[in-house]
Design a protein around this motif. Sequence first.
Motif, mmCIF file in Angstrom:
data_model
loop_
_atom_site.group_PDB
_atom_site.id
_atom_site.type_symbol
_atom_site.label_atom_id
_atom_site.label_comp_id
_atom_site.label_asym_id
_atom_site.label_seq_id
_atom_site.Cartn_x
_atom_site.Cartn_y
_atom_site.Cartn_z
ATOM 1 N N GLU A 156 1.087 -1.121 -0.193
ATOM 2 C CA GLU A 156 -0.108 0.183 -0.232
ATOM 3 C C GLU A 156 0.787 0.805 0.020
ATOM 4 O O GLU A 156 0.382 2.039 -0.784
ATOM 5 N N LEU A 157 1.767 1.449 0.753
ATOM 6 C CA LEU A 157 2.514 2.303 1.310
ATOM 7 C C LEU A 157 3.357 2.198 -0.001
ATOM 8 O O LEU A 157 3.642 3.291 -0.483
ATOM 9 N N GLU A 158 4.014 1.644 -1.312
ATOM 10 C CA GLU A 158 5.267 1.395 -2.000
ATOM 11 C C GLU A 158 4.058 1.923 -3.479
ATOM 12 O O GLU A 158 4.321 2.839 -4.455
ATOM 13 N N GLU A 159 2.927 2.256 -3.177
ATOM 14 C CA GLU A 159 1.566 2.184 -4.072
ATOM 15 C C GLU A 159 1.309 3.669 -4.012
ATOM 16 O O GLU A 159 1.656 4.408 -4.524
ATOM 17 N N VAL A 160 1.578 4.800 -2.915
ATOM 18 C CA VAL A 160 0.963 5.731 -2.743
ATOM 19 C C VAL A 160 2.270 6.497 -2.625
ATOM 20 O O VAL A 160 2.580 7.566 -4.024
ATOM 21 N N ASN A 161 3.497 5.541 -2.993
ATOM 22 C CA ASN A 161 4.489 6.572 -2.926
ATOM 23 C C ASN A 161 4.966 6.855 -4.564
ATOM 24 O O ASN A 161 5.217 7.571 -4.910
ATOM 25 N N ALA A 162 4.697 5.529 -5.267
ATOM 26 C CA ALA A 162 4.715 5.726 -6.632
ATOM 27 C C ALA A 162 3.317 6.736 -6.850
ATOM 28 O O ALA A 162 4.263 7.711 -7.970
ATOM 29 N N GLY A 163 2.151 7.138 -6.561
ATOM 30 C CA GLY A 163 1.567 7.818 -6.877
ATOM 31 C C GLY A 163 1.936 9.338 -6.333
ATOM 32 O O GLY A 163 2.170 10.189 -7.912
ATOM 33 N N LEU A 164 2.601 9.619 -5.166
ATOM 34 C CA LEU A 164 3.342 11.307 -4.929
ATOM 35 C C LEU A 164 4.609 11.680 -6.116
ATOM 36 O O LEU A 164 4.306 12.446 -6.319
ATOM 37 N N GLU A 201 2.927 12.642 -8.887
ATOM 38 C CA GLU A 201 2.905 13.665 -9.539
ATOM 39 C C GLU A 201 4.000 14.831 -9.049
ATOM 40 O O GLU A 201 3.688 16.250 -9.981
ATOM 41 N N LEU A 202 4.336 14.464 -8.955
ATOM 42 C CA LEU A 202 5.585 15.691 -8.136
ATOM 43 C C LEU A 202 5.930 15.458 -9.806
ATOM 44 O O LEU A 202 7.150 16.771 -10.187
ATOM 45 N N GLN A 203 6.708 14.504 -10.393
ATOM 46 C CA GLN A 203 6.965 14.975 -11.462
ATOM 47 C C GLN A 203 6.135 15.667 -12.770
ATOM 48 O O GLN A 203 6.689 16.421 -13.116
ATOM 49 N N LEU A 255 3.856 18.489 -11.912
ATOM 50 C CA LEU A 255 4.488 19.481 -10.999
ATOM 51 C C LEU A 255 5.481 20.019 -11.987
ATOM 52 O O LEU A 255 5.463 20.954 -12.094
ATOM 53 N N ARG A 256 6.216 19.543 -11.803
ATOM 54 C CA ARG A 256 7.851 19.647 -12.198
ATOM 55 C C ARG A 256 7.507 20.117 -13.745
ATOM 56 O O ARG A 256 8.386 21.115 -14.207
ATOM 57 N N SER A 257 6.988 19.166 -14.442
ATOM 58 C CA SER A 257 7.092 19.268 -16.272
ATOM 59 C C SER A 257 6.436 20.967 -15.921
ATOM 60 O O SER A 257 6.494 21.816 -16.997
ATOM 61 N N ARG A 258 5.029 21.122 -15.705
ATOM 62 C CA ARG A 258 4.714 22.546 -15.434
ATOM 63 C C ARG A 258 5.233 23.328 -15.360
ATOM 64 O O ARG A 258 4.819 24.852 -15.974
ATOM 65 N N ARG A 259 6.109 23.333 -14.358
ATOM 66 C CA ARG A 259 7.295 24.763 -14.303
ATOM 67 C C ARG A 259 7.540 24.809 -15.119
ATOM 68 O O ARG A 259 8.365 25.940 -15.032
ATOM 69 N N ALA A 260 8.043 23.420 -15.689
ATOM 70 C CA ALA A 260 9.494 24.151 -16.488
ATOM 71 C C ALA A 260 9.121 24.690 -18.104
ATOM 72 O O ALA A 260 7.950 24.658 -18.616
#
Length: 97
Positions: free
Chosen positions: A77-85, A88-90, A92-97
């Motif tokens: 469960e935690l690995e799945e949540v971590n992959a989702g985060l 999402e971070l990736q 958000l970073r690509s939107r800023r570039a």
Amino acid sequence: MADRGQELGVYAISVVAQLVGTGQQNIRLYERKGLLTPDRTAGGTRQYSNADLAVLRRINELLAEGLNLAGVAKVLELEEVNAGLRSELQRLRSRRA
């Protein structure tokens, strides 16, 4: 628990048991515990995907490290949540570039 995407189940439980080195009853137990959800045919036969194989291999690794099934479920469960985060971070970073 795995993000299955568009991947279809193509393997029978007997083949999966051989590929991952565990018994069919263990695989059924993992399904009952909610650790994986294989596809089903119209007749109810389980069909496993490559994503299911990856989950089963991860379950075997975690069990070999000494976790019980409750611990395995939490780690998955935690690995799945971590992959989702991370995704999402990736994004958000690509939107800023």
